[in-house]
Design an enzyme around this catalytic site. Sequence first.
Site, PDB file in Angstrom:
ATOM      1  N   TYR A 143       0.853  -1.185   0.000  1.00 40.46           N
ATOM      2  CA  TYR A 143       0.000   0.000   0.000  1.00 40.46           C
ATOM      3  C   TYR A 143       0.884   1.228   0.000  1.00 40.46           C
ATOM      4  O   TYR A 143       1.843   1.301   0.765  1.00 40.46           O
ATOM      5  CB  TYR A 143      -0.902   0.002   1.238  1.00 40.46           C
ATOM      6  CG  TYR A 143      -1.749   1.245   1.398  1.00 40.46           C
ATOM      7  CD1 TYR A 143      -1.498   2.164   2.421  1.00 40.46           C
ATOM      8  CD2 TYR A 143      -2.813   1.512   0.544  1.00 40.46           C
ATOM      9  CE1 TYR A 143      -2.280   3.310   2.576  1.00 40.46           C
ATOM     10  CE2 TYR A 143      -3.609   2.661   0.695  1.00 40.46           C
ATOM     11  CZ  TYR A 143      -3.325   3.553   1.713  1.00 40.46           C
ATOM     12  OH  TYR A 143      -4.095   4.683   1.862  1.00 40.46           O
ATOM     13  N   ASP A 238       9.323   2.996  -1.199  1.00 33.46           N
ATOM     14  CA  ASP A 238       8.337   3.665  -0.355  1.00 33.46           C
ATOM     15  C   ASP A 238       8.662   3.323   1.103  1.00 33.46           C
ATOM     16  O   ASP A 238       8.317   2.241   1.581  1.00 33.46           O
ATOM     17  CB  ASP A 238       6.925   3.220  -0.727  1.00 33.46           C
ATOM     18  CG  ASP A 238       5.891   3.863   0.188  1.00 33.46           C
ATOM     19  OD1 ASP A 238       4.679   3.608  -0.014  1.00 33.46           O
ATOM     20  OD2 ASP A 238       6.280   4.605   1.109  1.00 33.46           O
ATOM     21  N   LYS A 266       5.310   9.528   8.365  1.00 36.00           N
ATOM     22  CA  LYS A 266       5.191   8.958   9.715  1.00 36.00           C
ATOM     23  C   LYS A 266       6.282   9.469  10.673  1.00 36.00           C
ATOM     24  O   LYS A 266       6.192  10.585  11.191  1.00 36.00           O
ATOM     25  CB  LYS A 266       5.146   7.430   9.615  1.00 36.00           C
ATOM     26  CG  LYS A 266       3.897   6.931   8.837  1.00 36.00           C
ATOM     27  CD  LYS A 266       3.839   5.434   8.777  1.00 36.00           C
ATOM     28  CE  LYS A 266       2.755   4.971   7.826  1.00 36.00           C
ATOM     29  NZ  LYS A 266       1.417   4.876   8.433  1.00 36.00           N
TER      30      LYS A 266
HETATM   31  P1  KE4 Z   1      -0.533   8.527   4.510  1.00 37.32           P
HETATM   32  O1  KE4 Z   1      -1.125   9.212   3.310  1.00 37.32           O
HETATM   33  O2  KE4 Z   1      -1.555   7.709   5.268  1.00 37.32           O
HETATM   34  O3  KE4 Z   1       0.256   9.469   5.417  1.00 37.32           O
HETATM   35  O4  KE4 Z   1       0.577   7.499   3.962  1.00 37.32           O
HETATM   36  C1  KE4 Z   1       0.205   6.523   3.007  1.00 37.32           C
HETATM   37  C2  KE4 Z   1       1.199   5.386   3.053  1.00 37.32           C
HETATM   38  C3  KE4 Z   1       2.166   5.296   2.066  1.00 37.32           C
HETATM   39  N1  KE4 Z   1       3.084   4.313   2.061  1.00 37.32           N
HETATM   40  C4  KE4 Z   1       3.089   3.369   3.045  1.00 37.32           C
HETATM   41  C5  KE4 Z   1       4.123   2.280   3.009  1.00 37.32           C
HETATM   42  C6  KE4 Z   1       2.126   3.423   4.088  1.00 37.32           C
HETATM   43  O5  KE4 Z   1       2.147   2.466   5.061  1.00 37.32           O
HETATM   44  C7  KE4 Z   1       1.164   4.434   4.094  1.00 37.32           C
HETATM   45  C8  KE4 Z   1       0.071   4.523   5.161  1.00 37.32           C
HETATM   46  N2  KE4 Z   1       0.012   3.435   6.083  1.00 37.32           N
HETATM   47  C9  KE4 Z   1      -1.294   3.175   6.668  1.00 37.32           C
HETATM   48  C10 KE4 Z   1      -1.118   2.010   7.641  1.00 37.32           C
HETATM   49  N3  KE4 Z   1      -1.145   0.742   7.016  1.00 37.32           N
HETATM   50  C11 KE4 Z   1      -1.864   4.378   7.335  1.00 37.32           C
HETATM   51  C12 KE4 Z   1      -3.062   4.092   8.216  1.00 37.32           C
HETATM   52  C13 KE4 Z   1      -4.336   4.553   7.575  1.00 37.32           C
HETATM   53  O6  KE4 Z   1      -4.513   4.396   6.332  1.00 37.32           O
HETATM   54  O7  KE4 Z   1      -5.167   5.101   8.336  1.00 37.32           O
END
Ligand code: KE4
Length: 428
Positions: A143, A238, A266
């Site tokens: 993801y 990523d 993060k």
């Molecule tokens: P954000 O747009 O949520 O800040 O980041 C997206 C993203 C991009 N790349 C990786 C590897 C990520 O894990 C994420 C976001 N992770 C999720 C948790 N699995 C965020 C939690 C959520 O979607 O509420």
Amino acid sequence: MSSRNDQLFDLSRKVIPGGVNSPVRAFRSVGGTPRFFTKGQGSRVWDADGKSYLDYVGSWGPLILGHADADVVRAVQDAASLGLSFGAPTEMELVMAEKLVAMLPSIEMVRLVSSGTEATMSAIRLARGHTGRDTLVKFEGCYHGHADSLLVKAGSGLLTFGQPSSAGVPADCSGHTLVLDYNDIDQVNQLFAEKGDEIACVIVEAVAGNMNLIKPKAGFLEALRENCTKHGAVLIFDEVMTGFRVGLGCVQGLYDITPDLTTLGKVIGGGMPVGAFGGRADIMDKMAPLGPVYQAGTLSGNPVAVAAGLKTLEKISAPGFFEALTARTKRLVDGINAAAHDAGINACADSVGGMFGIYFRATPPTSYAEVMDSDKEAFNRFFHLMLLEGVYLAPSAFEAGFVSAAHTDADIDATVAAAACCFEKLAD
Ligand code: KE4
């Protein structure tokens, strides 16, 4: 009498879709009522009913120092007292950019944004602008945020373009995305042999954390690097989740692979909204206002958010920080493995740095298919039993967990004891 969590969830669902501002928070995967947190301190969070939990989500990774770290809070307060946002350059974001360039050799230039999604969306657009190609390669189970071109599920065959995995994504948008199997080196080699000169970029979670924790097989990352180099495609790591979570050098340092671009989030925000994408200067130079690839953001590089991130990066750079965090996470994983074994439960755990996975299967998975082969229902029962024991795990069998510097050995041992109790109940 319904709990305050139930009441708040009922009210939230009246005005927020699903009652949440991000779907995974809704407990749809595990069932039940999401906990509405009112306070976090160190390794613990408190819900609206006043119940406290040892927290292994940590806001999905950012809180590597634990909740409300006094130094981070003070840095935020000090920055906020000077103004919340300017929409103009500030020295604070220069310091962050220089810090990231200094910490990651692969990053020569960097652009700050406000989320991981913005970082990956922008990096993909940049790779397409740099190469003049459209095709994007990702891996099933990884993801990278919710940009249209990434909400794609695998096509019917290796070389067939993906289909949208979300309503609202036009087919011709996902039609430039190819989805391969994570850790399948033969697929990577075959794809590049047939379409290498059409590929703009490969984006990968070099250690995957969004289909639970999966480590790269020997040679997988090397195969991506070699094929991208040979065919002029951009390799994007990523590291939004793994960045400064698995170690100071990130995954690229652990495995000694140099990506062309890296996305971050993060931890670099320390719980405040900060994302970043950066890498080779010859690629980053294509970004507006220098070059033709456009990207922008009102709050990009926000000085208050960056202050939280800088203080976090400063504290995790202390000598021995990651050795201690890695050892504590390993203590948790070893304890869970022993407890599952003693209870005769078909479950195991694994870790990389300060992140871990718990799997209801005999061995840690190495592919999306193996993750899907785990006992999701058993995880869901375990999740709720642990919640009753005062341990808050990620509310999905397909998410990684996170340990913070605030978790003590006593916290870890209490968690292992809770897991042993829950495994015994599962075994009954
Ligand atoms: P954000 O747009 O949520 O800040 O980041 C997206 C993203 C991009 N790349 C990786 C590897 C990520 O894990 C994420 C976001 N992770 C999720 C948790 N699995 C965020 C939690 C959520 O979607 O509420």
